[in-house]
Scaffold this motif. Structure first.
Motif, PDB file in Angstrom:
ATOM      1  N   GLY A  67       0.800  -1.213   0.000  1.00  8.46           N
ATOM      2  CA  GLY A  67       0.000   0.000   0.000  1.00  8.46           C
ATOM      3  C   GLY A  67       0.834   1.264   0.000  1.00  8.46           C
ATOM      4  O   GLY A  67       1.916   1.304   0.575  1.00  8.46           O
ATOM      5  N   ALA A  68       0.329   2.276  -0.701  1.00  7.25           N
ATOM      6  CA  ALA A  68       0.942   3.612  -0.734  1.00  7.25           C
ATOM      7  C   ALA A  68       2.423   3.573  -1.093  1.00  7.25           C
ATOM      8  O   ALA A  68       3.260   4.160  -0.418  1.00  7.25           O
ATOM      9  N   GLY A  69       2.738   2.887  -2.172  1.00  8.76           N
ATOM     10  CA  GLY A  69       4.116   2.836  -2.650  1.00  8.76           C
ATOM     11  C   GLY A  69       5.088   2.237  -1.654  1.00  8.76           C
ATOM     12  O   GLY A  69       6.271   2.565  -1.659  1.00  8.76           O
ATOM     13  N   GLY A  70       4.585   1.352  -0.809  1.00  9.14           N
ATOM     14  CA  GLY A  70       5.449   0.705   0.176  1.00  9.14           C
ATOM     15  C   GLY A  70       5.496   1.414   1.513  1.00  9.14           C
ATOM     16  O   GLY A  70       5.990   0.866   2.502  1.00  9.14           O
ATOM     17  N   THR A  71       4.962   2.641   1.573  1.00 14.59           N
ATOM     18  CA  THR A  71       5.088   3.414   2.809  1.00 14.59           C
ATOM     19  C   THR A  71       4.168   2.912   3.925  1.00 14.59           C
ATOM     20  O   THR A  71       4.443   3.142   5.104  1.00 14.59           O
ATOM     21  N   THR A  72       3.102   2.210   3.569  1.00 11.60           N
ATOM     22  CA  THR A  72       2.212   1.662   4.593  1.00 11.60           C
ATOM     23  C   THR A  72       2.948   0.619   5.436  1.00 11.60           C
ATOM     24  O   THR A  72       2.938   0.659   6.671  1.00 11.60           O
ATOM     25  N   GLY A  73       3.599  -0.312   4.756  1.00 11.78           N
ATOM     26  CA  GLY A  73       4.336  -1.353   5.458  1.00 11.78           C
ATOM     27  C   GLY A  73       5.529  -0.813   6.222  1.00 11.78           C
ATOM     28  O   GLY A  73       5.812  -1.251   7.351  1.00 11.78           O
ATOM     29  N   ILE A  74       6.243   0.130   5.628  1.00 12.90           N
ATOM     30  CA  ILE A  74       7.418   0.700   6.300  1.00 12.90           C
ATOM     31  C   ILE A  74       7.010   1.508   7.525  1.00 12.90           C
ATOM     32  O   ILE A  74       7.685   1.457   8.562  1.00 12.90           O
ATOM     33  N   THR A  75       5.895   2.234   7.437  1.00 13.85           N
ATOM     34  CA  THR A  75       5.403   2.983   8.598  1.00 13.85           C
ATOM     35  C   THR A  75       5.082   2.028   9.743  1.00 13.85           C
ATOM     36  O   THR A  75       5.462   2.270  10.899  1.00 13.85           O
ATOM     37  N   ARG A  76       4.419   0.952   9.419  1.00 10.44           N
ATOM     38  CA  ARG A  76       4.072  -0.034  10.449  1.00 10.44           C
ATOM     39  C   ARG A  76       5.328  -0.638  11.068  1.00 10.44           C
ATOM     40  O   ARG A  76       5.433  -0.781  12.285  1.00 10.44           O
ATOM     41  N   ALA A  77       6.295  -0.965  10.230  1.00  9.86           N
ATOM     42  CA  ALA A  77       7.535  -1.556  10.737  1.00  9.86           C
ATOM     43  C   ALA A  77       8.307  -0.574  11.599  1.00  9.86           C
ATOM     44  O   ALA A  77       8.864  -0.930  12.642  1.00  9.86           O
ATOM     45  N   ALA A  78       8.330   0.690  11.182  1.00  8.40           N
ATOM     46  CA  ALA A  78       9.066   1.714  11.924  1.00  8.40           C
ATOM     47  C   ALA A  78       8.491   1.921  13.315  1.00  8.40           C
ATOM     48  O   ALA A  78       9.213   2.282  14.254  1.00  8.40           O
ATOM     49  N   GLN A  79       7.191   1.699  13.459  1.00  6.12           N
ATOM     50  CA  GLN A  79       6.517   1.906  14.733  1.00  6.12           C
ATOM     51  C   GLN A  79       6.480   0.651  15.596  1.00  6.12           C
ATOM     52  O   GLN A  79       5.892   0.654  16.682  1.00  6.12           O
ATOM     53  N   SER A  80       7.121  -0.416  15.132  1.00  7.07           N
ATOM     54  CA  SER A  80       7.140  -1.668  15.881  1.00  7.07           C
ATOM     55  C   SER A  80       8.105  -1.590  17.053  1.00  7.07           C
ATOM     56  O   SER A  80       8.974  -0.707  17.116  1.00  7.07           O
ATOM     57  N   GLN A  81       7.969  -2.522  17.971  1.00 12.69           N
ATOM     58  CA  GLN A  81       8.867  -2.591  19.117  1.00 12.69           C
ATOM     59  C   GLN A  81      10.304  -2.781  18.627  1.00 12.69           C
ATOM     60  O   GLN A  81      10.577  -3.690  17.844  1.00 12.69           O
ATOM     61  N   PRO A  82      11.249  -1.965  19.078  1.00 14.45           N
ATOM     62  CA  PRO A  82      12.634  -2.076  18.586  1.00 14.45           C
ATOM     63  C   PRO A  82      13.418  -3.163  19.325  1.00 14.45           C
ATOM     64  O   PRO A  82      14.412  -2.883  20.003  1.00 14.45           O
ATOM     65  N   ASP A  83      12.975  -4.384  19.170  1.00 12.72           N
ATOM     66  CA  ASP A  83      13.605  -5.491  19.888  1.00 12.72           C
ATOM     67  C   ASP A  83      14.258  -6.514  18.967  1.00 12.72           C
ATOM     68  O   ASP A  83      14.735  -7.553  19.420  1.00 12.72           O
ATOM     69  N   GLY A  84      14.274  -6.220  17.677  1.00 12.86           N
ATOM     70  CA  GLY A  84      14.903  -7.132  16.731  1.00 12.86           C
ATOM     71  C   GLY A  84      13.978  -8.193  16.181  1.00 12.86           C
ATOM     72  O   GLY A  84      14.381  -8.963  15.307  1.00 12.86           O
ATOM     73  N   TYR A  85      12.735  -8.224  16.645  1.00 11.56           N
ATOM     74  CA  TYR A  85      11.811  -9.253  16.179  1.00 11.56           C
ATOM     75  C   TYR A  85      10.885  -8.764  15.067  1.00 11.56           C
ATOM     76  O   TYR A  85      10.086  -9.530  14.541  1.00 11.56           O
ATOM     77  N   THR A  86      11.008  -7.492  14.714  1.00  9.99           N
ATOM     78  CA  THR A  86      10.355  -6.965  13.519  1.00  9.99           C
ATOM     79  C   THR A  86      11.392  -6.158  12.754  1.00  9.99           C
ATOM     80  O   THR A  86      11.936  -5.176  13.274  1.00  9.99           O
ATOM     81  N   ILE A  87      11.676  -6.595  11.543  1.00  8.38           N
ATOM     82  CA  ILE A  87      12.600  -5.883  10.664  1.00  8.38           C
ATOM     83  C   ILE A  87      11.882  -5.662   9.339  1.00  8.38           C
ATOM     84  O   ILE A  87      10.719  -6.050   9.187  1.00  8.38           O
ATOM     85  N   MET A  88      12.531  -5.016   8.406  1.00 10.67           N
ATOM     86  CA  MET A  88      11.849  -4.718   7.149  1.00 10.67           C
ATOM     87  C   MET A  88      12.825  -4.711   5.980  1.00 10.67           C
ATOM     88  O   MET A  88      14.021  -4.512   6.161  1.00 10.67           O
ATOM     89  N   MET A  89      12.269  -4.951   4.785  1.00 14.02           N
ATOM     90  CA  MET A  89      13.046  -4.836   3.550  1.00 14.02           C
ATOM     91  C   MET A  89      12.577  -3.571   2.841  1.00 14.02           C
ATOM     92  O   MET A  89      11.471  -3.524   2.275  1.00 14.02           O
ATOM     93  N   GLY A  90      13.385  -2.530   2.920  1.00 16.29           N
ATOM     94  CA  GLY A  90      13.064  -1.283   2.243  1.00 16.29           C
ATOM     95  C   GLY A  90      13.739  -1.225   0.886  1.00 16.29           C
ATOM     96  O   GLY A  90      14.507  -2.122   0.520  1.00 16.29           O
ATOM     97  N   HIS A  91      13.481  -0.170   0.145  1.00 15.49           N
ATOM     98  CA  HIS A  91      14.160  -0.020  -1.152  1.00 15.49           C
ATOM     99  C   HIS A  91      14.266   1.447  -1.543  1.00 15.49           C
ATOM    100  O   HIS A  91      13.940   2.341  -0.746  1.00 15.49           O
ATOM    101  N   MET A  92      14.726   1.676  -2.735  1.00 19.36           N
ATOM    102  CA  MET A  92      14.971   3.024  -3.216  1.00 19.36           C
ATOM    103  C   MET A  92      13.747   3.930  -3.098  1.00 19.36           C
ATOM    104  O   MET A  92      13.855   5.118  -2.794  1.00 19.36           O
ATOM    105  N   GLY A  93      12.562   3.345  -3.319  1.00 19.07           N
ATOM    106  CA  GLY A  93      11.346   4.139  -3.240  1.00 19.07           C
ATOM    107  C   GLY A  93      10.967   4.490  -1.815  1.00 19.07           C
ATOM    108  O   GLY A  93      10.725   5.652  -1.494  1.00 19.07           O
ATOM    109  N   THR A  94      10.931   3.505  -0.937  1.00 19.55           N
ATOM    110  CA  THR A  94      10.488   3.735   0.439  1.00 19.55           C
ATOM    111  C   THR A  94      11.471   4.565   1.242  1.00 19.55           C
ATOM    112  O   THR A  94      11.085   5.279   2.170  1.00 19.55           O
TER     113      THR A  94
END
Length: 324
Positions: A67-94
């Protein structure tokens, strides 16, 4: 006495955090891929995490949040608990183009993440439907200059790699084809193969099989050198187009605040994955570029993100591109 108790509690908390980080990971890790399954970013993510999971001793589970050029998933990942159990694959667009396209973006690519490492480079190829009335880049550009109002350019949605690199292409060749947005790379490519749309600029990992199968035409690859996967496709410079050299990339990030030793474990696992012969073979067969050891570090990725934001912001703003 109260101050002593608080100090001891703080020390105990730090010790517990350190112990927890040392034992990491103790359960499966979720990697959020901000695009649909089967697309270029998803494919790269599944290839590199296969070996990373074995190194870490825990499964990395892919979760597609499009969704939204990848920003939906990245926003959700960025707001996740910073404990190493949620990471993300970003790219040039996001992490490069998004700030210019989304004025109300809920994250800052340069500040809100703990970079883990660059996973792969993905060169951009200029492709067209197989029945397009031109057989090389020169003929294509000539046709485009005379018939831009009749030509459709597909892309995978605002903020996608095909969208950003397509806008960049149009600015270089000074053309204004009709932009046709799709909900993902798959549908866009399907319509290109069906001759419903005329052309697009897309990542080699997505289009190489269709070029090899004769389902679409390839006019040029936007890199300084030809790709071993598409040896007969000239570079843009060879084909006579100056100023259009661009490659996309995929990289692994964690939310800001993830413990440094957890980031190191993830970065080391990514390093090992990219050194694995099977991982390299799978990426190279798709036309991906394996980053050097120096390019894979968290520090190098941070610099790449900063440079990409600086690069894409003026290009996209000059074109008047926006997602709103």
């Amino acid at each position: 006495m109260k101050k002593v108790v608080l100090a001891l509690a703080a020390v105990a908390g730090l010790a517990a955090t350190g112990a927890k980080a040392q034992g990491y990971p103790t359960r499966p890790i979720t990697m959020i891929v901000p695009f649909a399954a089967g697309g270029p970013t998803d494919v790269v993510a599944r290839i590199v995490t296969d070996n990373m999971s074995r190194t870490l001793g825990q499964q990395i589970v892919i979760e597609n949040v499009a969704g939204a050029g990848g920003t939906t998933g990245i926003t959700r990942a960025a707001q996740s608990q910073p404990d190493g159990y949620t990471i993300m694959m970003g790219h040039m667009g996001t992490h490069g183009a998004a700030p210019a396209l989304y004025p109300n973006l809920k994250y800052d690519p340069t500040k809100d993440f703990a970079p883990i490492g660059l996973a792969a480079g993905t060169p951009i190829v200029i492709v067209a439907k197989k029945d397009f009335p031109a057989n090389d880049l020169k003929g294509f550009l000539d046709y485009l200059s005379k018939n831009a109002d009749k030509v459709n350019m597909a892309h995978a949605g605002v903020g996608s790699v095909s969208h950003s690199t397509g806008i960049f292409f149009n600015s270089v060749v000074k053309a204004k084809p009709t932009m046709v947005a799709y909900r993902g790379t798959g549908p866009a490519l399907n319509d290109l193969m069906a001759n419903t749309v005329d052309f697009m600029t897309d990542q080699i990992v997505n289009v190489a099989p269709q070029i090899q199968g004769g389902n679409i035409k390839a006019f040029a690859i936007a890199t300084p050198e030809r790709s071993p996967v598409l040896p007969n496709v000239p570079t843009t410079k060879e084909a006579g187009l100056q100023g259009y050299e661009v490659s996309a990339w995929n990289a692994v990030f964690a939310p800001k605040g993830t413990p440094a030793d957890v980031v190191k474990k993830l970065s080391d696992a990514l390093m090992k994955s990219l050194d694995d012969e099977n991982t390299k073979k799978r990426l190279l067969e798709l036309g991906g570029v394996i980053p050097s050891n120096a390019e894979r570090t968290p520090e190098a990725l941070q610099k790449l993100v900063e440079s990409e934001v600086a690069r894409w912001t003026p290009v996209l703003k000059a074109a008047g591109a926006t997602a709103e």
